[in-house]
Write a protein that holds these residues in place. Sequence first.
Motif, PDB file in Angstrom:
ATOM      1  N   MET A   1       0.854  -1.167   0.000  1.00 28.29           N
ATOM      2  CA  MET A   1       0.000   0.000   0.000  1.00 28.29           C
ATOM      3  C   MET A   1       0.903   1.234   0.000  1.00 28.29           C
ATOM      4  SD  MET A   1      -3.139   1.053   2.591  1.00 28.29           S
ATOM      5  CE  MET A   1      -3.432  -0.631   2.992  1.00 28.29           C
ATOM      6  N   ALA A   2       0.528   2.232  -0.748  1.00 27.51           N
ATOM      7  CA  ALA A   2       1.304   3.464  -0.876  1.00 27.51           C
ATOM      8  C   ALA A   2       1.141   4.355   0.355  1.00 27.51           C
ATOM      9  CB  ALA A   2       0.853   4.225  -2.120  1.00 27.51           C
ATOM     10  N   THR A   3       2.104   5.250   0.534  1.00 31.06           N
ATOM     11  CA  THR A   3       2.075   6.181   1.662  1.00 31.06           C
ATOM     12  C   THR A   3       0.778   6.974   1.697  1.00 31.06           C
ATOM     13  OG1 THR A   3       4.480   6.333   1.698  1.00 31.06           O
ATOM     14  CG2 THR A   3       3.279   8.136   2.725  1.00 31.06           C
ATOM     15  N   ASP A   4       0.319   7.442   0.545  1.00 31.14           N
ATOM     16  CA  ASP A   4      -0.930   8.206   0.504  1.00 31.14           C
ATOM     17  C   ASP A   4      -2.116   7.371   0.975  1.00 31.14           C
ATOM     18  OD1 ASP A   4       0.280  10.536  -0.308  1.00 31.14           O
ATOM     19  OD2 ASP A   4      -0.165  10.242  -2.430  1.00 31.14           O
ATOM     20  N   ASP A   5      -2.079   6.075   0.688  1.00 28.88           N
ATOM     21  CA  ASP A   5      -3.150   5.194   1.156  1.00 28.88           C
ATOM     22  C   ASP A   5      -3.165   5.117   2.681  1.00 28.88           C
ATOM     23  OD1 ASP A   5      -3.923   4.613  -1.477  1.00 28.88           O
ATOM     24  OD2 ASP A   5      -2.549   2.901  -1.590  1.00 28.88           O
ATOM     25  N   TYR A   6      -1.970   5.091   3.269  1.00 27.47           N
ATOM     26  CA  TYR A   6      -1.894   5.069   4.737  1.00 27.47           C
ATOM     27  C   TYR A   6      -2.325   6.404   5.330  1.00 27.47           C
ATOM     28  CZ  TYR A   6       0.027   0.434   5.064  1.00 27.47           C
ATOM     29  OH  TYR A   6       0.181  -0.930   5.016  1.00 27.47           O
ATOM     30  N   ARG A   7      -2.000   7.486   4.670  1.00 25.96           N
ATOM     31  CA  ARG A   7      -2.472   8.792   5.135  1.00 25.96           C
ATOM     32  C   ARG A   7      -4.005   8.836   5.072  1.00 25.96           C
ATOM     33  NH1 ARG A   7       1.542  12.848   5.606  1.00 25.96           N
ATOM     34  NH2 ARG A   7       3.550  12.101   4.865  1.00 25.96           N
ATOM     35  N   GLN A   8      -4.565   8.244   4.026  1.00 26.09           N
ATOM     36  CA  GLN A   8      -6.023   8.175   3.898  1.00 26.09           C
ATOM     37  C   GLN A   8      -6.615   7.341   5.032  1.00 26.09           C
ATOM     38  OE1 GLN A   8      -8.075   9.729   1.596  1.00 26.09           O
ATOM     39  NE2 GLN A   8      -9.751   8.945   2.847  1.00 26.09           N
ATOM     40  N   ARG A   9      -6.016   6.200   5.324  1.00 22.76           N
ATOM     41  CA  ARG A   9      -6.492   5.366   6.428  1.00 22.76           C
ATOM     42  C   ARG A   9      -6.397   6.108   7.750  1.00 22.76           C
ATOM     43  NH1 ARG A   9      -4.827  -0.967   6.617  1.00 22.76           N
ATOM     44  NH2 ARG A   9      -6.313  -1.658   5.070  1.00 22.76           N
ATOM     45  N   VAL A  28      -4.418  16.137   6.912  1.00 21.91           N
ATOM     46  CA  VAL A  28      -3.440  15.103   7.243  1.00 21.91           C
ATOM     47  C   VAL A  28      -2.279  15.150   6.255  1.00 21.91           C
ATOM     48  CG1 VAL A  28      -3.060  12.599   7.374  1.00 21.91           C
ATOM     49  CG2 VAL A  28      -5.096  13.604   8.410  1.00 21.91           C
ATOM     50  N   VAL A  29      -2.563  15.342   4.992  1.00 21.89           N
ATOM     51  CA  VAL A  29      -1.512  15.407   3.967  1.00 21.89           C
ATOM     52  C   VAL A  29      -0.601  16.608   4.198  1.00 21.89           C
ATOM     53  CG1 VAL A  29      -1.098  15.813   1.499  1.00 21.89           C
ATOM     54  CG2 VAL A  29      -2.787  14.124   2.227  1.00 21.89           C
ATOM     55  N   ARG A  30      -1.164  17.739   4.575  1.00 23.73           N
ATOM     56  CA  ARG A  30      -0.369  18.957   4.787  1.00 23.73           C
ATOM     57  C   ARG A  30       0.414  18.939   6.092  1.00 23.73           C
ATOM     58  NH1 ARG A  30      -5.139  21.592   2.993  1.00 23.73           N
ATOM     59  NH2 ARG A  30      -5.566  22.170   5.140  1.00 23.73           N
ATOM     60  N   ALA A  31      -0.085  18.215   7.075  1.00 23.14           N
ATOM     61  CA  ALA A  31       0.546  18.221   8.399  1.00 23.14           C
ATOM     62  C   ALA A  31       1.854  17.440   8.394  1.00 23.14           C
ATOM     63  CB  ALA A  31      -0.404  17.619   9.425  1.00 23.14           C
ATOM     64  N   ILE A  46      -4.594   6.125  21.577  1.00 22.74           N
ATOM     65  CA  ILE A  46      -5.970   5.657  21.394  1.00 22.74           C
ATOM     66  C   ILE A  46      -6.247   5.394  19.915  1.00 22.74           C
ATOM     67  CG2 ILE A  46      -8.413   6.327  21.574  1.00 22.74           C
ATOM     68  CD1 ILE A  46      -7.568   7.824  24.193  1.00 22.74           C
ATOM     69  N   VAL A  47      -5.808   6.295  19.048  1.00 27.20           N
ATOM     70  CA  VAL A  47      -5.968   6.099  17.598  1.00 27.20           C
ATOM     71  C   VAL A  47      -5.279   4.809  17.178  1.00 27.20           C
ATOM     72  CG1 VAL A  47      -5.315   6.990  15.322  1.00 27.20           C
ATOM     73  CG2 VAL A  47      -6.250   8.538  17.040  1.00 27.20           C
ATOM     74  N   LEU A  48      -4.064   4.620  17.654  1.00 26.16           N
ATOM     75  CA  LEU A  48      -3.299   3.430  17.303  1.00 26.16           C
ATOM     76  C   LEU A  48      -4.016   2.162  17.765  1.00 26.16           C
ATOM     77  CD1 LEU A  48      -0.627   2.765  15.915  1.00 26.16           C
ATOM     78  CD2 LEU A  48       0.424   2.728  18.166  1.00 26.16           C
ATOM     79  N   MET A  49      -4.539   2.174  18.976  1.00 24.44           N
ATOM     80  CA  MET A  49      -5.275   1.021  19.482  1.00 24.44           C
ATOM     81  C   MET A  49      -6.523   0.750  18.646  1.00 24.44           C
ATOM     82  SD  MET A  49      -3.453  -0.146  21.916  1.00 24.44           S
ATOM     83  CE  MET A  49      -4.611  -1.353  22.515  1.00 24.44           C
ATOM     84  N   ASN A  50      -7.219   1.803  18.252  1.00 26.08           N
ATOM     85  CA  ASN A  50      -8.407   1.632  17.414  1.00 26.08           C
ATOM     86  C   ASN A  50      -8.044   1.122  16.024  1.00 26.08           C
ATOM     87  OD1 ASN A  50     -10.268   2.337  19.389  1.00 26.08           O
ATOM     88  ND2 ASN A  50     -10.101   4.504  18.925  1.00 26.08           N
ATOM     89  N   TYR A  51      -6.911   1.562  15.505  1.00 23.71           N
ATOM     90  CA  TYR A  51      -6.432   1.066  14.209  1.00 23.71           C
ATOM     91  C   TYR A  51      -6.144  -0.427  14.310  1.00 23.71           C
ATOM     92  CZ  TYR A  51      -3.800   0.776   9.862  1.00 23.71           C
ATOM     93  OH  TYR A  51      -3.362   0.436   8.603  1.00 23.71           O
ATOM     94  N   ILE A  52      -5.442  -0.810  15.371  1.00 20.34           N
ATOM     95  CA  ILE A  52      -5.112  -2.221  15.577  1.00 20.34           C
ATOM     96  C   ILE A  52      -6.389  -3.050  15.691  1.00 20.34           C
ATOM     97  CG2 ILE A  52      -4.164  -3.830  17.285  1.00 20.34           C
ATOM     98  CD1 ILE A  52      -1.930  -1.704  17.762  1.00 20.34           C
ATOM     99  N   ILE A  73       3.936  12.698  11.172  1.00 15.61           N
ATOM    100  CA  ILE A  73       3.023  11.949  10.292  1.00 15.61           C
ATOM    101  C   ILE A  73       3.743  10.829   9.572  1.00 15.61           C
ATOM    102  CG2 ILE A  73       1.377  12.112   8.373  1.00 15.61           C
ATOM    103  CD1 ILE A  73       0.490  13.523  11.012  1.00 15.61           C
ATOM    104  N   ASP A  74       4.971  11.078   9.106  1.00 16.38           N
ATOM    105  CA  ASP A  74       5.718  10.010   8.431  1.00 16.38           C
ATOM    106  C   ASP A  74       5.976   8.840   9.369  1.00 16.38           C
ATOM    107  OD1 ASP A  74       5.769  11.388   6.018  1.00 16.38           O
ATOM    108  OD2 ASP A  74       7.736  12.284   6.406  1.00 16.38           O
ATOM    109  N   GLY A  75       6.268   9.131  10.635  1.00 13.97           N
ATOM    110  CA  GLY A  75       6.462   8.075  11.621  1.00 13.97           C
ATOM    111  C   GLY A  75       5.189   7.304  11.871  1.00 13.97           C
ATOM    112  N   ILE A  76       4.078   8.011  11.951  1.00 10.25           N
ATOM    113  CA  ILE A  76       2.775   7.360  12.149  1.00 10.25           C
ATOM    114  C   ILE A  76       2.478   6.431  10.982  1.00 10.25           C
ATOM    115  CG2 ILE A  76       0.276   7.759  12.268  1.00 10.25           C
ATOM    116  CD1 ILE A  76       1.038  10.451  13.747  1.00 10.25           C
ATOM    117  N   VAL A  77       2.725   6.909   9.775  1.00  5.21           N
ATOM    118  CA  VAL A  77       2.503   6.082   8.580  1.00  5.21           C
ATOM    119  C   VAL A  77       3.377   4.830   8.632  1.00  5.21           C
ATOM    120  CG1 VAL A  77       2.887   6.023   6.075  1.00  5.21           C
ATOM    121  CG2 VAL A  77       1.645   7.922   7.100  1.00  5.21           C
TER     122      VAL A  77
END
Length: 93
Positions: A1-9, A28-31, A46-52, A73-77
């Motif tokens: 999956m591309a980086t933009d796809d992860y930003r979308q998720r 999210v893209v600009r941040a 909390i976001v990470l737990m919900n993603y998991i 944001i790059d680290g989060i992705v």
Amino acid sequence: MATDDYRQRFAEILATQPFGDGLTYEQVVRARSRQELGISSLNMIIVLMNYIKKYTDGTITVRPEWVPLLNDIDGIVSVLREIDAIGVEPARS
């Protein structure tokens, strides 16, 4: 999956959180950091737990080495990408 796809998720999961209401994919893209989006460190966990929970059915736990990556944001992705990779690895006996 591309980086933009992860930003979308990431944007999609943020939209489901009470503190992420109103955040858009474009923001999210600009941040460059979660702070720019108004996300506290606790809310990021909390976001990470919900993603998991959503994408791995809760089969993965948060790893301490991810915590420093959750500021930008790059680290989060990269963490989301790793979660997805771990989530599809076959179980080891």
